[in-house]
Design a protein around this motif. Sequence first.
Motif, PDB file in Angstrom:
ATOM      1  N   GLU A  12      24.173   7.520 -15.080  1.00  0.00           N
ATOM      2  CA  GLU A  12      25.377   8.081 -15.515  1.00  0.00           C
ATOM      3  C   GLU A  12      26.432   8.533 -14.567  1.00  0.00           C
ATOM      4  N   ALA A  55      27.147   4.395 -23.085  1.00  0.00           N
ATOM      5  CA  ALA A  55      26.443   4.996 -24.245  1.00  0.00           C
ATOM      6  C   ALA A  55      25.623   4.160 -24.859  1.00  0.00           C
ATOM      7  N   ILE A  59      25.895  12.384 -24.881  1.00  0.00           N
ATOM      8  CA  ILE A  59      24.935  11.753 -24.047  1.00  0.00           C
ATOM      9  C   ILE A  59      23.987  12.940 -23.601  1.00  0.00           C
TER      10      ILE A  59
END
Lengths: 104, 205
Positions: free
Chosen positions: A37, A74, B68
């Motif tokens: 990420e 996502a 997230i």
Amino acid sequence: MTIGLEHYLALGALLFCIGFFIALSKKNAVGVLIGVELMLNAVNLTLVAFSRFGSAEVALSTQVFVVFIIAVAAAEVAVGLALALVVYRNRQTISVDRTTLLKG
Amino acid sequence: MSDFGFHLAFWALAAMTLGGASMILISRNLIHAVIWLVMSMLGIAGLYLTLSADFIAVVQVLIYVGAISVLMLFAIMLTPRAERDNSQTKISAPAGLVVLLVMIATMWVAVDTDWGPVRDGALTEQARLIGESLIKHYILPFEIGAVLLTAALVGAIALARQDEEDGPVHAASLQAELDGETSIDPADVIDPPLASEPSDGGTTS
């Protein structure tokens, strides 16, 4: 000294490298996902910097690209965490050092 | 004065972002690492604001900081018997070497390249422009992204669904119905190999 394109590019490069090191070196599968990420966010930061400082014809397309990257990230993190849960259910661990079923 | 404020914002947000990322690297607890990830993502959202990308900044806060990170905390808390520690693997020394080379190369490219004439203009009405170009110019990638998100979410639900307790029993009772039997003992059909398998160091209980 004004803050220009190079500052943001250098910051993005540093952040990408930190994320790369986290993704390569963490034992826990969730830690590896955190590193991925961070890498994606560094790329997004670079793209938005080009949207602000680059030529006028890429100003909009880079931001659209960033939106697509966020959507794909996502999806990736949802599937990755579900895979971590399945691995945990079968092996009682999510350490990438201990999931060595294919090692023989 | 405004220039000073911009400088202050950039350096503070850069320190927040890089500091959060570094704390992920050195924090011992995985939950703390996710909290530091949230801080790093907030710093990146602020940097988007300094780049006048307000729509992207809001999306960043909504998706990364909101969704997230919560998903990651859920995944950590749903794996209660796994290790909580955030330690490094044995390959971290060669990985550090590779990362150092990548860092030198990318920093050199970022600073040394002539990026052409630097424009200093921000888009106005970004949400409207992005939305219009999504449904005019990028309609096919937009649809593919929608299919990807749907497939990923259905796949995630299908993977993470908790059906190990009643799954084999249910399948076996269905098979028993097909075979004409009336009842079946659940203790006979739960197959033991997962429980008895040595998990080489993992904590089984």
